[in-house]
Each structure stands twice: as C-alpha cells, then as structure tokens.
Design an enzyme around this catalytic site. Structure first.
Site, PDB file in Angstrom:
ATOM      1  N   GLY A   1      42.128  34.117  39.277  1.00 29.34           N
ATOM      2  CA  GLY A   1      43.286  33.323  39.418  1.00 29.34           C
ATOM      3  C   GLY A   1      43.071  31.829  39.100  1.00 29.34           C
TER       4      GLY A   1
ATOM      5  CB  SER B   1      39.137  34.111  35.473  1.00 25.33           C
ATOM      6  OG  SER B   1      40.061  33.429  36.618  1.00 25.33           O
TER       7      SER B   1
ATOM      8  CD  GLU C   1      38.888  41.322  42.278  1.00 29.87           C
ATOM      9  OE1 GLU C   1      39.523  41.439  41.247  1.00 29.87           O
ATOM     10  OE2 GLU C   1      39.670  41.191  43.277  1.00 29.87           O
TER      11      GLU C   1
ATOM     12  CE  LYS D   1      45.857  39.156  41.700  1.00 28.31           C
ATOM     13  NZ  LYS D   1      44.987  38.010  41.752  1.00 28.31           N
TER      14      LYS D   1
ATOM     15  CG  ASN E   1      45.977  43.224  41.606  1.00 27.17           C
ATOM     16  OD1 ASN E   1      47.000  43.549  42.213  1.00 27.17           O
ATOM     17  ND2 ASN E   1      44.751  42.573  42.573  1.00 27.17           N
TER      18      ASN E   1
ATOM     19  CG  HIS F   1      42.674  41.472  46.135  1.00 26.44           C
ATOM     20  ND1 HIS F   1      43.365  40.424  46.377  1.00 26.44           N
ATOM     21  CD2 HIS F   1      42.655  41.662  44.794  1.00 26.44           C
ATOM     22  CE1 HIS F   1      42.947  39.678  44.923  1.00 26.44           C
ATOM     23  NE2 HIS F   1      42.700  40.435  44.248  1.00 26.44           N
TER      24      HIS F   1
ATOM     25  CD  GLU G   1      45.421  37.494  45.327  1.00 26.72           C
ATOM     26  OE1 GLU G   1      46.002  38.516  45.173  1.00 26.72           O
ATOM     27  OE2 GLU G   1      44.838  36.775  44.240  1.00 26.72           O
TER      28      GLU G   1
END
Ligand code: PGA
Length: 247
Positions: A171, A210, A165, A11, A9, A93, A95
C-alpha cells in the site's frame, strides 16, 4: 512450469454495488493465461461466489478461523467459507499480524484449518522496513514459515500457496525490485527444497506489495515469482486484468 496465480485482496473496500460492478468487470474482461482469484470482504462472499459460478475465476476469503465452530464471536469457519464457494483463504496477512496481533502460532492454526477443510491457504510472510534494514529479512520469513512447518509438517504445504509480501511495500507504492523479490522467493524455495523437493518445485510463491500492471511483467518474469497478491490494483477490473495480461 507452475501456473501463474493472480489474487486480488480487496481488503475492507467497496460496497455491495461496487463489488457487483467489479465482479462484472472482471468477468467481462480477458485474464490472459493466468488463474484469477478474488478475495472480497466476507459479507460479500456468498454474493460474489454466486456471480462466479460457471467461470474459471476462483473465490477466496481474507481469513479463516482456527476453530471449527462455537463461541468465536466475529470469526468465520472454514466450513462456512466452503459453503460460500471459497477455494482459497488468505492467512497471516501482515495487516492481521500487525493490527490484530495474530501470532505465528495462531496463523499456523488458521492455516491448518483451511487445509483440513480443503481450502488452499495463501500464507503471507514478509519483513518490515526495520527488519530489512537490520538485515534479518530471511530470518523473519524463515520464522514465519517454520511456525507452520513445525506445527503441520512440510507435507501440509503441498496444498498451499505462499505470498511474500514485504510490509514496507504494501500500500506504499514502493514496490520491491524484481531482484529483491526474486532473492527472497528463491530463499523460500530453497528452504522448502531442503525438506521436500517436490513441495518446493510445485508450490506457487506469489509476490505482494504495490504490484500493478506497470511493474507486474518484470516481477512475474523472475523464475521463482509465480504470481501476485494484489491489493490496491485489484479494485479496478481493468487494472487487475492488465496484471494477468502482463504475463
Ligand atoms: P497492495 O497490497 O497491492 O495495495 O500493496 C497488497 C496486499 O496487501 O496483499
């Protein structure tokens, strides 16, 4: 045995030049025994799709609109993604959920549009740090899954991938331990098995947060972890490929 899927991904990272270099690097390397998927920013999908033609590497989008066409400024339809060569699309996701207020219900509609168009949705679920500390991880993941199952039916999940996730691991460099991840993956598979044994056995459940070449081997050795959704470590071809080789 479920085949291992390693999805990158990207991003909102890179430039046309760096994306071309990244794709060339991945194409030139050895992926090992896994299936690779790359999810570039939407503006580069057409370009990357062309570069991946004739390879075993699949193309994925980072999101998909819940409507077919029309007045949805800024959105991209499943049909358009198909034209670019997308076989996969990430939906829900964290985010998107946190920064753009995508609700469980909207995510389920996006999921449905992908499935209806022959695109495999990668449905992301996962708890925040606060939710984990409150002990409601399973309840959160169940709610996110139920939104899709109640709207679309369990059979729709046959054509999908799930990515667990944990938000606190994305991250941050704080990876879930293989045991923590396996426990949630097992919970997800049991939950699905209660509704449809076949779906539960076949569905690939990826871990994301991560994951890198150092920790991937241990995570991927767990029975219910069928691959990874990789952010940071997917931006360098050698790092991304090394995750595949760790299987
Ligand atoms: P990360 O991102 O690997 O950089 O933690 C994973 C993701 O957001 O899918």
């Amino acid at each position: 045995m479920r085949p291992t899927l390693i999805a990158g991904n990207w991003k909102m990272n890179g430039s046309l030049q760096s994306v071309i270099e990244l794709v060339e690097g991945i194409k030139a390397g050895e992926a090992g025994k896994v299936k690779l998927v790359v999810c570039p920013p939407a503006v580069y999908l057409m370009k990357v799709g062309g570069m991946l033609d004739g390879t075993d590497i699949a193309l994925g989008a980072q999101n998909v609109c819940d409507a077919q066409a029309g007045a949805y400024t800024g959105e991209i339809s499943a049909t358009m993604l198909k034209e670019c060569g997308c076989e996969y699309a990430i939906v829900g996701h964290s985010e998107r959920r946190a920064l753009y207020q995508e609700s469980d219900e909207l995510v389920a509609h996006r999921f449905a549009m992908a499935v209806a168009s022959g695109i495999t949705p990668i449905l992301c679920v996962g708890e925040s740090l606060e939710e984990r500390e409150l002990g409601v991880t399973e309840a959160v993941v169940a709610r996110q899954l139920d939104a899709v199952i109640e709207q679309q039916g369990i059979a729709a999940l046959v054509q999908s991938v799930i990515a667990y996730e944990p938000v606190w691991a994305i991250g941050t460099g704080k990876v879930a331990t293989p045991e923590q991840a396996q426990a949630v993956h097992e919970f997800i598979r049991h939950k699905l098995a209660a509704l449809d044994q076949q779906v539960a056995e076949r569905i690939q459940i990826l871990y994301g947060g991560s994951m890198n070449a150092t920790n991937a081997g241990d995570l991927l050795s767990k029975p219910d972890i069928d691959g990874g959704l990789i952010g940071g470590a997917s931006l360098k071809a050698v790092d991304f490929l090394a995750i595949g080789q760790s299987v």
